[in-house]
Design a protein around this motif. Structure first.
Motif, PDB file in Angstrom:
ATOM      1  N   GLN A  58       0.837  -1.216   0.000  1.00  0.00           N
ATOM      2  CA  GLN A  58       0.000   0.000   0.000  1.00  0.00           C
ATOM      3  C   GLN A  58       0.863   1.255   0.000  1.00  0.00           C
ATOM      4  O   GLN A  58       0.478   2.288  -0.555  1.00  0.00           O
ATOM      5  CB  GLN A  58      -0.957  -0.029   1.199  1.00  0.00           C
ATOM      6  N   ARG A  69      -6.523 -11.120  -0.522  1.00  0.00           N
ATOM      7  CA  ARG A  69      -7.633 -10.408  -1.182  1.00  0.00           C
ATOM      8  C   ARG A  69      -7.259  -8.946  -1.413  1.00  0.00           C
ATOM      9  O   ARG A  69      -7.495  -8.397  -2.499  1.00  0.00           O
ATOM     10  CB  ARG A  69      -8.896 -10.458  -0.295  1.00  0.00           C
ATOM     11  N   GLN A  70      -6.633  -8.337  -0.395  1.00  0.00           N
ATOM     12  CA  GLN A  70      -6.293  -6.910  -0.484  1.00  0.00           C
ATOM     13  C   GLN A  70      -5.127  -6.666  -1.446  1.00  0.00           C
ATOM     14  O   GLN A  70      -5.096  -5.658  -2.152  1.00  0.00           O
ATOM     15  CB  GLN A  70      -5.990  -6.350   0.915  1.00  0.00           C
ATOM     16  N   GLU A  84      -6.598  -6.988  -4.925  1.00  0.00           N
ATOM     17  CA  GLU A  84      -7.387  -5.780  -5.224  1.00  0.00           C
ATOM     18  C   GLU A  84      -6.472  -4.593  -5.535  1.00  0.00           C
ATOM     19  O   GLU A  84      -6.727  -3.840  -6.475  1.00  0.00           O
ATOM     20  CB  GLU A  84      -8.309  -5.442  -4.039  1.00  0.00           C
ATOM     21  N   TRP A  85      -5.375  -4.455  -4.747  1.00  0.00           N
ATOM     22  CA  TRP A  85      -4.454  -3.337  -4.987  1.00  0.00           C
ATOM     23  C   TRP A  85      -3.891  -3.403  -6.405  1.00  0.00           C
ATOM     24  O   TRP A  85      -3.714  -2.397  -7.074  1.00  0.00           O
ATOM     25  CB  TRP A  85      -3.323  -3.333  -3.950  1.00  0.00           C
TER      26      TRP A  85
END
Ligand SMILES: Nc1ncnc2c1ncn2CCOCCNC(=O)c1cc(-c2ccc(F)cc2)cc(O)c1O
Ligand SMILES: [Mg+2]
Length: 214
Positions: free
Chosen positions: A14, A100-101, A104-105
Motif C-alpha cells: 500500500q 484479497r487486499q 485488489e491493490w
C-alpha cells in the motif's frame, strides 16, 4: 499485539505500489522480502520461470493451490487473456484476507476467485461449484505433502485434459520427493525440471513442469 508478517507485507504494498499496477505490487513485495523480511512467495527468480510457462500456456482456466499473500496470484493473473479465470485456494484465513487486499491493490480481482479452504475438500467440488470443465494450467504451492494426493485427486475428478500444464514450486526446498517420484515415472505426464533458487536466497530450489498426456 504485534502485527503479522503478511500484514507488514500488505503495508509495504500500500505504501510502495501503485493501485492497478500489478508490476509495482510484485516489485514492492520482492523489495520487502529482500530488504526487510523473508517470506515464502515464489519470488522474482522462480517468478520469471512461472511467467514464461503461463505466457506459453495462455490459460483460459487456471488453478493455484496455496495463495499465501497473493504474490504468485498477481504474477499469474496479470498475464491471463481477457475473460480468463484463476481460482486460488488458501487454507489459512489470515493469509486469505491479506491476499484479497493485495489482489485488489493490483486491480486483478475480476479475474481471480479466492476460496478459503483445504485443497482436498475443494477439488471434488470444482465442477459443480465453479462451473469448471478442466484446467489449462495448475500451480502447486501449498503443503508439500499435499502435492501428490492432490494431483491424483485432480485426475480422479476429471479436472485435467490432454495438454494441461502442472507447475510445482519447491520440489527441492522444502522438497516434494513423493510427488517428484510419481510425476517423473508416470506415463501420463511429460516432466521437466527448471533449476533455480529458493526465493530470495542462494539455496537450490526449482520448479517441475509436467504436461498431462492422458
Ligand atoms: N488450499 C490449501 N490446502 C491445503 N493446504 C494449504 C492450502 N493453502 C495453503 N495451505 C497450507 C500451506 O501453505 C503454505 C505452503 N508453502 C510452503 O510451506 C512453502 C515453504 C517454503 C519454505 C519455508 C521455510 C524454509 F526454510 C524454506 C522454504 C517455501 C515456499 O516457497 C513455500 O511455498
Ligand atoms: Mg512455494
Amino acid at each position: 499485539t504485534r502485527s503479522t508478517r503478511p500484514q507488514r507485507m500488505l503495508k509495504a504494498v500500500q505504501k510502495n505500489a501503485t493501485r492497478g499496477d500489478p508490476l509495482s505490487v510484485i516489485s514492492a513485495i520482492d523489495r520487502f522480502c529482500r530488504h526487510s523480511e523473508w517470506a515464502m512467495n515464489v519470488g522474482d527468480e522462480k517468478g520469471t520461470i512461472l511467467d514464461s510457462v503461463v505466457s506459453e500456456v495462455n490459460p483460459a482456466m487456471a488453478l493455484e493451490l496455496g495463495t499465501y499473500c497473493g504474490y504468485s496470484t498477481v504474477r499469474i493473473a496479470r498475464l491471463l487473456p481477457p475473460g480468463a479465470r484463476l481460482v486460488t485456494l488458501e487454507f489459512n484465513g489470515d493469509y486469505a484476507a491479506i491476499a484479497r487486499q493485495v489482489i485488489e491493490w493490483a486491480g486483478l480481482e475480476d479475474m481471480v476467485q479466492l476460496v478459503e479452504g483445504a485443497s482436498g475438500d475443494w477439488i471434488p467440488r470444482m465442477k459443480e461449484h465453479f462451473g469448471v470443465k478442466t484446467f489449462d494450467f495448475i500451480f502447486l504451492d501449498h503443503w508439500k505433502d499435499r502435492y501428490l494426493p492432490d494431483i491424483k485427486l485432480l485426475e480422479e475428478c476429471g479436472l485435467l485434459r490432454k495438454g494441461t500444464v502442472v507447475l510445482a514450486d519447491n520440489v527441492i526446498c522444502p522438497g516434494t520427493p513423493d510427488y517428484l517420484e510419481y510425476i517423473r515415472n508416470s506415463p501420463s505426464y511429460e516432466s521437466n525440471y527448471f533449476r533455480s533458487h529458493l526465493e530470495y536466497t542462494k539455496a537450490e530450489d526449482g520448479l517441475e513442469k509436467s504436461v498431462y498426456v492422458g
